[in-house]
Design a protein around this motif. Structure first.
Motif, mmCIF file in Angstrom:
data_model
loop_
_atom_site.group_PDB
_atom_site.id
_atom_site.type_symbol
_atom_site.label_atom_id
_atom_site.label_comp_id
_atom_site.label_asym_id
_atom_site.label_seq_id
_atom_site.Cartn_x
_atom_site.Cartn_y
_atom_site.Cartn_z
ATOM 1 N N SER A 26 0.831 -1.200 0.000
ATOM 2 C CA SER A 26 0.000 0.000 0.000
ATOM 3 C C SER A 26 0.872 1.259 0.000
ATOM 4 C CB SER A 26 -0.924 -0.004 1.211
ATOM 5 O OG SER A 26 -1.697 1.164 1.247
ATOM 6 N N PHE A 27 1.910 1.270 0.824
ATOM 7 C CA PHE A 27 2.840 2.408 0.868
ATOM 8 C C PHE A 27 3.471 2.614 -0.503
ATOM 9 C CE2 PHE A 27 6.958 4.387 1.327
ATOM 10 C CZ PHE A 27 6.748 5.388 2.266
ATOM 11 N N ILE A 28 3.931 1.539 -1.116
ATOM 12 C CA ILE A 28 4.596 1.640 -2.412
ATOM 13 C C ILE A 28 3.609 2.128 -3.475
ATOM 14 C CG2 ILE A 28 5.669 0.286 -4.262
ATOM 15 C CD1 ILE A 28 7.064 -1.319 -1.956
ATOM 16 N N GLN A 29 2.391 1.618 -3.465
ATOM 17 C CA GLN A 29 1.386 2.079 -4.424
ATOM 18 C C GLN A 29 1.075 3.565 -4.228
ATOM 19 O OE1 GLN A 29 -0.070 0.563 -7.090
ATOM 20 N NE2 GLN A 29 1.452 -1.021 -6.707
ATOM 21 N N THR A 30 0.970 3.994 -2.990
ATOM 22 C CA THR A 30 0.655 5.387 -2.682
ATOM 23 C C THR A 30 1.789 6.330 -3.063
ATOM 24 O OG1 THR A 30 -0.779 4.710 -0.862
ATOM 25 C CG2 THR A 30 0.034 6.982 -0.803
ATOM 26 N N HIS A 31 3.039 5.891 -2.874
ATOM 27 C CA HIS A 31 4.183 6.774 -3.047
ATOM 28 C C HIS A 31 5.038 6.469 -4.267
ATOM 29 C CE1 HIS A 31 3.203 7.072 1.296
ATOM 30 N NE2 HIS A 31 3.394 8.352 1.043
ATOM 31 N N SER A 32 4.591 5.551 -5.112
ATOM 32 C CA SER A 32 5.398 5.221 -6.287
ATOM 33 C C SER A 32 5.374 6.361 -7.293
ATOM 34 C CB SER A 32 4.915 3.920 -6.929
ATOM 35 O OG SER A 32 3.613 4.074 -7.421
ATOM 36 N N HIS A 33 6.150 6.232 -8.303
ATOM 37 C CA HIS A 33 6.318 7.244 -9.347
ATOM 38 C C HIS A 33 7.073 8.464 -8.820
ATOM 39 C CE1 HIS A 33 3.779 4.705 -11.699
ATOM 40 N NE2 HIS A 33 2.781 4.852 -10.857
ATOM 41 N N LEU A 34 8.002 8.204 -7.925
ATOM 42 C CA LEU A 34 8.892 9.256 -7.434
ATOM 43 C C LEU A 34 9.736 9.728 -8.620
ATOM 44 C CD1 LEU A 34 9.860 10.717 -4.852
ATOM 45 C CD2 LEU A 34 11.483 8.855 -4.524
ATOM 46 N N ALA A 35 9.786 11.013 -8.836
ATOM 47 C CA ALA A 35 10.532 11.559 -9.972
ATOM 48 C C ALA A 35 11.979 11.094 -9.932
ATOM 49 C CB ALA A 35 10.464 13.086 -9.953
ATOM 50 N N GLY A 36 12.512 10.779 -11.102
ATOM 51 C CA GLY A 36 13.877 10.270 -11.209
ATOM 52 C C GLY A 36 14.930 11.219 -10.684
ATOM 53 N N THR A 37 14.611 12.494 -10.624
ATOM 54 C CA THR A 37 15.585 13.477 -10.147
ATOM 55 C C THR A 37 15.621 13.589 -8.631
ATOM 56 O OG1 THR A 37 13.937 15.230 -10.374
ATOM 57 C CG2 THR A 37 15.401 14.854 -12.256
ATOM 58 N N ILE A 38 14.670 12.958 -7.955
ATOM 59 C CA ILE A 38 14.605 13.034 -6.489
ATOM 60 C C ILE A 38 15.190 11.746 -5.908
ATOM 61 C CG2 ILE A 38 13.079 13.167 -4.479
ATOM 62 C CD1 ILE A 38 11.098 14.693 -6.233
ATOM 63 N N SER A 39 16.184 11.895 -5.049
ATOM 64 C CA SER A 39 16.744 10.704 -4.402
ATOM 65 C C SER A 39 15.752 10.187 -3.372
ATOM 66 C CB SER A 39 18.087 11.017 -3.735
ATOM 67 O OG SER A 39 17.894 11.775 -2.576
ATOM 68 N N LEU A 40 15.845 8.912 -3.079
ATOM 69 C CA LEU A 40 14.920 8.298 -2.134
ATOM 70 C C LEU A 40 14.888 9.053 -0.809
ATOM 71 C CD1 LEU A 40 13.003 5.973 -1.409
ATOM 72 C CD2 LEU A 40 15.011 4.708 -0.631
ATOM 73 N N GLN A 70 16.369 -1.687 -3.225
ATOM 74 C CA GLN A 70 15.153 -2.337 -3.728
ATOM 75 C C GLN A 70 13.946 -1.404 -3.573
ATOM 76 O OE1 GLN A 70 14.722 -6.055 -1.649
ATOM 77 N NE2 GLN A 70 16.687 -6.831 -2.400
ATOM 78 N N LEU A 71 13.831 -0.793 -2.405
ATOM 79 C CA LEU A 71 12.738 0.153 -2.173
ATOM 80 C C LEU A 71 12.854 1.329 -3.130
ATOM 81 C CD1 LEU A 71 10.259 1.081 -0.599
ATOM 82 C CD2 LEU A 71 11.823 2.122 1.072
ATOM 83 N N ASN A 72 14.042 1.845 -3.313
ATOM 84 C CA ASN A 72 14.279 2.947 -4.232
ATOM 85 C C ASN A 72 13.789 2.598 -5.631
ATOM 86 O OD1 ASN A 72 15.446 5.514 -5.022
ATOM 87 N ND2 ASN A 72 17.067 4.307 -5.983
ATOM 88 N N ALA A 73 14.145 1.434 -6.117
ATOM 89 C CA ALA A 73 13.738 1.003 -7.452
ATOM 90 C C ALA A 73 12.218 0.907 -7.559
ATOM 91 C CB ALA A 73 14.378 -0.338 -7.788
ATOM 92 N N ARG A 74 11.590 0.375 -6.549
ATOM 93 C CA ARG A 74 10.129 0.226 -6.591
ATOM 94 C C ARG A 74 9.418 1.562 -6.525
ATOM 95 N NH1 ARG A 74 7.804 -4.562 -3.315
ATOM 96 N NH2 ARG A 74 6.002 -3.964 -4.574
ATOM 97 N N LEU A 75 9.957 2.519 -5.779
ATOM 98 C CA LEU A 75 9.321 3.829 -5.672
ATOM 99 C C LEU A 75 9.575 4.710 -6.888
ATOM 100 C CD1 LEU A 75 9.821 4.583 -1.887
ATOM 101 C CD2 LEU A 75 7.690 4.000 -3.056
ATOM 102 N N HIS A 76 10.630 4.415 -7.640
ATOM 103 C CA HIS A 76 10.923 5.162 -8.872
ATOM 104 C C HIS A 76 10.331 4.488 -10.110
ATOM 105 C CE1 HIS A 76 13.962 7.414 -6.520
ATOM 106 N NE2 HIS A 76 13.693 8.354 -7.393
ATOM 107 N N ALA A 77 9.722 3.331 -9.957
ATOM 108 C CA ALA A 77 9.163 2.609 -11.098
ATOM 109 C C ALA A 77 8.030 3.399 -11.745
ATOM 110 C CB ALA A 77 8.657 1.234 -10.655
ATOM 111 N N LYS A 78 7.959 3.264 -13.027
ATOM 112 C CA LYS A 78 6.893 3.989 -13.767
ATOM 113 C C LYS A 78 5.789 3.055 -14.136
ATOM 114 C CE LYS A 78 9.918 7.496 -15.312
ATOM 115 N NZ LYS A 78 10.281 8.453 -16.216
#
Length: 78
Positions: A26-40, A70-78
């Protein structure tokens, strides 16, 4: 020295967040699509302590680094 194996569940617990599989998804779904320019660690939803932990563990390449990546990759996924 024996290295410990950390999971996303362990990481969320370490960050003081709900850490069941459903809560993590749920957290990942809510917060995913973090812009590539923003570090985790710079994402706006972390507390200062959470951001510092994420930043420090990556910089030290500590045993938490793999699961943080791993979390970083999942939150930056498009």
């Amino acid at each position: 020295m024996e290295s410990s194996l950390h999971t996303l569940n362990n990481l969320f617990a370490q960050l003081g967040l709900p850490n069941s599989n459903d809560e993590i998804e749920s957290f990942i779904q809510t917060h995913s699509h973090l812009a590539g320019t923003i570090s985790l660690a710079d994402a706006p939803y972390w507390t200062p302590a959470q951001a510092a932990f994420l930043r420090e563990e990556i910089l030290k390449d500590a045993d938490w680094a793999e699961v943080i990546d791993q979390l970083n990759a999942r939150l930056h996924a498009k």
